[in-house]
Each structure stands twice: as structure tokens, then as C-alpha cells.
Design a protein around this motif. Structure first.
Motif, PDB file in Angstrom:
ATOM      1  N   GLY A   1     -50.275  21.878 -51.724  1.00  0.00           N
ATOM      2  CA  GLY A   1     -49.982  22.465 -53.032  1.00  0.00           C
ATOM      3  C   GLY A   1     -49.301  21.476 -53.964  1.00  0.00           C
ATOM      4  N   ASP A   2     -49.163  21.854 -55.211  1.00  0.00           N
ATOM      5  CA  ASP A   2     -48.563  20.954 -56.206  1.00  0.00           C
ATOM      6  C   ASP A   2     -47.100  20.658 -55.881  1.00  0.00           C
ATOM      7  N   SER A   3     -46.344  21.706 -55.536  1.00  0.00           N
ATOM      8  CA  SER A   3     -44.923  21.492 -55.243  1.00  0.00           C
ATOM      9  C   SER A   3     -44.762  20.643 -53.987  1.00  0.00           C
TER      10      SER A   3
ATOM     11  N   THR B   1     -47.166  26.059 -59.861  1.00  0.00           N
ATOM     12  CA  THR B   1     -45.886  26.684 -59.523  1.00  0.00           C
ATOM     13  C   THR B   1     -45.599  26.493 -58.038  1.00  0.00           C
ATOM     14  N   THR B   2     -44.371  26.768 -57.663  1.00  0.00           N
ATOM     15  CA  THR B   2     -43.992  26.811 -56.258  1.00  0.00           C
ATOM     16  C   THR B   2     -44.090  28.281 -55.872  1.00  0.00           C
ATOM     17  N   GLY B   3     -45.310  28.694 -55.534  1.00  0.00           N
ATOM     18  CA  GLY B   3     -45.598  30.122 -55.421  1.00  0.00           C
ATOM     19  C   GLY B   3     -44.895  30.795 -54.255  1.00  0.00           C
ATOM     20  N   MET B   4     -44.924  30.129 -53.121  1.00  0.00           N
ATOM     21  CA  MET B   4     -44.499  30.803 -51.898  1.00  0.00           C
ATOM     22  C   MET B   4     -43.052  31.277 -51.943  1.00  0.00           C
ATOM     23  N   THR B   5     -42.217  30.528 -52.619  1.00  0.00           N
ATOM     24  CA  THR B   5     -40.792  30.887 -52.630  1.00  0.00           C
ATOM     25  C   THR B   5     -40.407  31.702 -53.862  1.00  0.00           C
TER      26      THR B   5
ATOM     27  N   TYR C   1     -33.793  22.339 -53.566  1.00  0.00           N
ATOM     28  CA  TYR C   1     -35.227  22.579 -53.526  1.00  0.00           C
ATOM     29  C   TYR C   1     -35.368  23.975 -52.923  1.00  0.00           C
ATOM     30  N   PRO C   2     -36.253  24.827 -53.492  1.00  0.00           N
ATOM     31  CA  PRO C   2     -36.309  26.211 -53.007  1.00  0.00           C
ATOM     32  C   PRO C   2     -36.733  26.318 -51.547  1.00  0.00           C
ATOM     33  N   GLY C   3     -36.290  27.345 -50.902  1.00  0.00           N
ATOM     34  CA  GLY C   3     -36.661  27.604 -49.510  1.00  0.00           C
ATOM     35  C   GLY C   3     -35.940  28.851 -49.024  1.00  0.00           C
TER      36      GLY C   3
ATOM     37  N   ASN D   1     -37.317  17.412 -53.807  1.00  0.00           N
ATOM     38  CA  ASN D   1     -37.161  17.830 -52.409  1.00  0.00           C
ATOM     39  C   ASN D   1     -35.674  17.874 -52.068  1.00  0.00           C
ATOM     40  N   GLU D   2     -35.371  18.256 -50.857  1.00  0.00           N
ATOM     41  CA  GLU D   2     -33.977  18.481 -50.478  1.00  0.00           C
ATOM     42  C   GLU D   2     -33.185  17.188 -50.394  1.00  0.00           C
ATOM     43  N   LYS D   3     -33.862  16.116 -50.003  1.00  0.00           N
ATOM     44  CA  LYS D   3     -33.145  14.837 -49.908  1.00  0.00           C
ATOM     45  C   LYS D   3     -32.696  14.402 -51.301  1.00  0.00           C
TER      46      LYS D   3
END
Ligand SMILES: Cc1ncc(C[n+]2csc(CCOP(=O)(O)OP(=O)(O)O)c2C)c(N)n1
Length: 600
Positions: A412-414, A443-447, A27-29, A52-54
Motif C-alpha cells: 500500500g501507499d502508506s 490513505t492509511t486505510g487499515m488503521t 506512526y499509526p497502529g 514510520n515509527e523509527k
């Protein structure tokens, strides 16, 4: 021999490819995002953005059980989300190799906390490697997978922002191909019910002893003897800084940061007159070394908080009298530059939402995404932000806790698919009358605009299925759901008012595709100079396209507003707020088709 200049993240992707990884999930970060983006360029690896990361770690664990080398990648707080899976996989072990890439963020370049995830290796009883440049980053992925198979354990490779993002020379090799390991049903190993897990615990403890033995001769734990007056234990980028600051000293560079090599530490300590640890964030090595009864200094000299740089290390060493020269003042320092606080982009639909919420004077329990900027002046609408997915639970708690005014969760959506769903299900189940605004920019904008279940765009940009947020919300049992375009402000405000009044859980889906994922077809707005009196009302929406003109209003002497046509996307919020109607739509306006439709 082929060489390339790669960032740590690019090198990790290359390392995964060379080491025969066949399944990778993340998952992006920040600072980990580019790892999977680069992995996706290798067709031999199945790579996915998980919700998600899990989920990402479970996918990688499953692939390793099935017999293929696998990797999961995440930022430091992502490992908090995935920690349940880390802990059970420590007990089950693997079949084919499993490497977990964990990227810490000292200095909080892009995170809600500073967290030293070396503790996770100790906590979950798994080995951890830490590179200090891109070559090591690449190699350690392969080394981790080999260790994983040899010791039947997941292995974490920890980077920090500097190692992830800095570039250095890497030697490229060919891909090694591994036979798929057969999967054999073995519930005593793979089913963690108490009866079986109890039997796995001693296996894990015994494995840690063997790993500690291995650490003594691990090639990444390197002694570099110099002047014996000062011995330095260090790892990661701190090694590079310490090398610069103490060129004469002796070094024990730990590439395997857990478990620690007790004998090697004792031998090294015995050879030097004064032992210090140069490590970013927590005194992880220092406390361990002290627990061995070895006199050592570390955090009494170097900071506990924040990211190291060569100058941070030099300054601390100078103050402690370890070196004679302070850092050389630079031609210009970061502090000399004007502040450029982060700001929502011109035309971002999140601005409309926060503007409306501010007008409604509600408390805002926000989440993490670009919309976290709703806290920034001049809008300043936000009351709380914790971690991903916290908005809805905190909003529920504030409602139940007797908050004196209305409150609204913004997510947000993501983030909704990452961790918002269980919180909304909980609010519906318990019938807490909260209002959730899902700001859906597709979208997952922040990343950096990765896909997510709400956009349907997969990591490779193909074959995905978009999940309809409204349908999901209704299916969970929210009966009051309104979907509006964020730029249609009167409808948005109306929908918000109704939702807040509703006496059961309610959801407003405020859609506007991010201006980076969908062309906005509207023409820029313009300021009519003769009608503007420089009142600055339009500047209170915090749009970076609105500037102060050099021209002054004759009466008040205040600068007139000016709209930068290259930045304006024609969203019209400034038009709506201008009390004097001094802002007009651009003359060339041609098409106001909803960009949601344009994207579909
Ligand atoms: C546990 C965790 N994983 C990843 C991140 C990095 N991150 C911050 S916000 C975010 C998602 C943003 O997407 P969305 O909610 O759709 O909002 P947008 O930025 O598009 O407005 C991510 C992945 C994080 N902060 N925490």
C-alpha cells in the motif's frame, strides 16, 4: 475538580498536554492510533504522523535533545521498527523529558504477533511504567517525563489493548508549562561513535541501579494487604481482573514494571503463604522473582498465550483449585455469534487488483494493510504476509530462490513509504526482476484513514506536501512504471502482464482512492432477475454488496444474486465477471469521472 470519562489513549494524550509535552510524533497502529489523533487537538503541541515509527522516535528524541518535552507513540511491532533508536537513546539519554508510548496487543486483535514488550525495557536498559486504567495512563505520562529528566533516560509507558481502549474516569488538571532547556553541544553524550558510546555504557548501568533503588519507593508500586494466604504480583489490566477474581488476596501491584523492586518483592513474598503472578503473555515477573530465589507460581496456572479477561483468569484459578467457583456461563457467549470474517469494502480498488492477480495465477507476496484481506476466501490470492515492508524483500528472495512461477509484491501507499522504499531500492540496485504493485488508495486505510506522505494530508489536515509515488519510483531507477486506475480492469490486467514479463524491476501503481476518503459518484449495479441463473460467479469476488436473494432460479432452484444498493459503490467488477450479462449499471448513472481526479 473536573472529571471526564476517557479511553486510555485519550488519557495519554491529555497526560501529554498536562505534562507540558511540546512535540509528539507517531506512526499509526492499533491499539495506539488514537493517541496522536487526540494530541492533535491540543494546539500547544506540534504533532505529526511520521513515515514510520523509527522516524517518529528520532523526531521525539531530537525534540528532547533540543530541550522540549517530547513523546513518541506506536504499537508493539512499531517498537521493533524503532528499536535502533530506542537503544541509542538509552545511551545518549535526553535533555528535556522523553516518553515512548508502546501499545501491546495481547490476543492479536489487529497484529501479526503477540509480543510482550516489557522485554524491551530490560533489553534497552530503560525504565517502563504500565497503567491499569485511564487515570493511571494519564498520570504516568507526566511521571515518565519527570523520571526521564531526573535519570536522563527515555522512559517507556506500556499499555495493552484493554488499557488503550477501555474508558474510565479521569481527573483533569491544568497544563504545566516548562521552560525550554537550553541545548548544549556535547558530542560525548550525543554522538554514539564507539569511543564515546563505550563511555556511556557504564553510565547506563549505573542509572539502572539508581532506577532499581527508585523502584522500591515508586508510588506506582503499591502493596495492598488482605488475606495473607495468597499474595499476587500483577500489573496493567491483569490487576483489575485479579482483583475481581481474588477479592480477599494480598496484592503487589507493579506500576513500574522495569526495573523491578527487589526488596519490595522479597518483603511482600515473606508476608504471604503462597505467591502467584498474574501477568498477560510472558512470565516476565515470574522469572525475575524466581531468579531472586523466591518460590513463585504463574504460568503453571495462567495462560501464556492470548489476552486475559476476568473469565480467563477465573477459569485458570478454578482449575488450579485457587477458587471454588468456575466462571458463570453468560447468557450468550462470543462463540454463539455467527462468524463475521473481515472483508474488503464494496468498491475497494484492492479487490480488482487481487482478482486480476488471481487470474494471472502468480504468487502474491503481500504486505500489511487492508489489502492483507486478499488472502481471504473467496479471492484467496495471497501466498505470504510477514510484517510491514516485507513484501518486496520476500518477493525478491523468492525470485532469487528459484520460485517456479511468476510472483508479484503488493504494497500500500502508506506501507511503501514506511518500509517499502529501501526494499525496492535494493531490488533496483541488484536488478532483481520483480514486479511490485503499489495499491495506492491515498490513505492509511487499515488503521482508520490517517494521512501519509503519499496522500499529503498531515495529522492536523493542513500544510502537507503530497509525494508523487510514480516520481519516486522512477527516481529510484525503475524504468518500467505504469499507473492505472484499479477499476479499469482491462488496462490493469494489461499493465500487470507487461510488468511481469519485463526482465528488470517493474512497478504498477494501481490507484483508486479508498471509498472512505473520496466520494464515489457512480450508481449501484442491479441484477436482472430474469437473466440470472444463480451460478454464484459474481459472489466469487467477495463483495459484501452481493447477497443471495430469497428468489430462486426456476430451472436450477439456486438462489438468484441480489445487489444491496445501499452498499454498492458502482465499481463494476461484478458486471465484468458475470458471464450471462445479468448485472447492469444502475439507471441513474451520471458521472464516471475518475475519483483520483475528483480527489486531486
Ligand atoms: C510496524 C507496524 N506499524 C504499524 C502497523 C499498523 N498498520 C497495519 S497496516 C498499516 C498501513 C496500511 O496502510 P496502506 O499500506 O496504505 O494500506 P491500506 O490499509 O490503506 O490499504 C498500518 C499502519 C503495523 N502492522 N506494523
Amino acid at each position: 475538580m473536573t472529571e471526564a470519562i476517557l479511553s486510555g489513549n485519550e488519557a495519554i494524550a491529555r497526560g501529554a498536554w498536562e505534562a507540558g509535552v511540546e512535540v509528539a510524533a507517531a506512526y499509526p497502529g492499533t491499539p495506539s492510533t488514537e493517541i496522536l489523533e487526540n494530541v492533535s487537538q491540543y494546539p500547544e503541541i506540534y504533532a505529526e504522523w511520521s513515515a514510520n515509527e523509527k522516524v517518529a522516535l528520532d523526531v521525539a528524541i531530537g525534540a528532547a535533545y533540543a530541550g522540549r518535552r517530547a513523546m513518541a507513540a506506536m504499537k508493539h511491532v512499531g517498537l521493533n521498527v524503532a528499536s535502533e533508536s530506542l537503544f541509542y537513546s538509552s545511551y545518549t539519554g535526553v535533555n528535556a523529558g522523553l516518553v515512548i508510548i508502546n501499545a501491546d496487543d495481547p490476543g492479536l486483535h489487529s497484529s501479526q504477533n503477540e509480543q510482550d514488550n516489557r522485554h524491551y525495557a530490560r533489553f534497552a536498559k530503560v525504565p517502563m511504567l504500565e497503567p491499569s486504567d485511564s487515570q493511571e495512563a494519564k498520570e504516568m505520562v507526566g511521571a515518565a517525563l519527570d523520571l526521564s529528566e531526573q535519570f536522563d533516560t527515555p522512559v517507556i509507558v506500556r499499555t495493552t489493548t484493554r488499557t488503550s481502549h477501555a474508558k474510565s474516569v479521569v481527573t483533569l488538571e491544568e497544563r504545566r508549562v516548562y521552560e525550554k532547556r537550553p541545548y548544549e553541544k556535547n558530542p560525548r553524550k550525543y554522538v554514539m561513535i564507539p569511543g564515546f558510546a563505550r563511555q556511556r555504557h557504564p553510565v547506563v548501568e549505573e542509572r539502572m541501579l539508581r532506577l532499581a533503588e527508585y523502584a522500591e519507593s515508586c508510588p506506582y508500586n503499591r502493596v495492598e494487604m488482605g488475606d495473607t494466604a495468597l499474595g499476587i504480583v500483577t500489573c496493567g489490566p491483569s490487576y483489575q481482573y485479579a482483583r475481581e477474581v481474588f477479592p480477599q488476596a494480598s496484592f503487589l501491584k507493579l506500576g513500574m514494571v522495569w526495573p523491578l523492586p527487589e526488596k519490595l518483592l522479597r518483603d511482600f513474598a515473606a508476608k504471604v503463604e503462597r505467591l502467584i503472578v498474574v501477568e498477560e503473555l510472558d512470565p516476565f515477573f515470574e522469572e525475575h522473582i524466581r531468579a531472586l530465589g523466591i518460590p513463585v507460581e504463574g504460568k503453571s496456572i495462567f495462560p501464556l498465550v492470548g489476552e486475559f479477561t476476568p473469565d480467563v483468569v477465573r477459569q485458570a484459578a478454578y482449575v488450579a483449585g485457587l477458587i471454588q467457583e468456575p466462571p458463570v456461563p453468560r447468557a450468550f457467549d462470543k462463540g454463539d455469534l455467527p462468524m463475521r470474517p473481515p472483508v474488503l469494502c464494496a468498491g475497494c480498488g484492492h479487490r480488482d487488483v487481487f482478482w486480476s492477480l488471481r487470474k494471472l495465477k502468480v504468487a502474491v507476496n503481500s504486505d500489511i494493510g487492508c489489502y492483507a484481506l486478499g488472502v481471504m476466501p473467496p479471492i484467496g490470492a495471497t501466498d505470504t504476509i510477514g510484517c510491514m515492508g516485507a513484501s518486496i524483500g520476500v518477493a525478491t528472495g523468492m525470485r532469487r530462490g528459484g520460485l517456479e512461477k511468476d510472483n508479484v509484491a503488493v504494497i500500500g501507499d502508506s506501507t511503501f513509504f514506511h518500509a517499502g522504499l529501501p526494499a525496492l531500492a535494493s531490488a533496483v540496485y541488484n536488478q532483481t526482476p520483480i514486479t511490485v504493485v503499489i495499491v495506492d488508495n491515498r490513505t492509511t486505510g487499515m488503521t482508520g484513514h490517517q494521512g501519509n506522505p503519499g496522500s499529503g494530508l498531515t495529522l492536523r489536515g493542513e500544510g502537507g506536501q503530497r509525494i508523487d509515488i510514480e516520481a519516486v519510483v522512477r527516481a529510484i531507477g525503475v524504468d518500467h512504471v505504469r499507473t492505472v486506475h484499479s477499476n479499469q480492469r482491462s488496462e490493469l490486467e494489461q499493465a500487470l502482464r507487461e510488468a511481469i514479463k519485463h526482465d528488470a524491476p517493474s512497478v504498477v501503481i494501481a490507484e483508486t482512492p479508498c471509498i472512505f476518503v473520496s466520494a464515489h459518484l457512480r450508481e449501484p449495479y442491479v441484477v436482472v432477475e430474469e437473466d440470472c441463473n444463480g451460478c454464484t460467479l459474481c459472489m466469487r469476488i467477495g463483495c459484501p454488496a452481493i447477497l443471495k436473494s430469497e428468489k430462486l432460479d426456476e430451472k436450477s432452484g439456486r438462489p438468484l444474486a441480489f445487489i444491496d444498493a445501499t452498499a454498492c459503490t458502482g465499481c463494476g467488477l461484478c458486471f465484468d465477471v458475470c458471464a450471462r450479462q445479468a448485472i447492469l449499471e444502475g439507471a441513474l448513472k451520471t458521472d464516471t469521472t475518475s475519483s483520483v481526479e475528483a480527489m486531486a
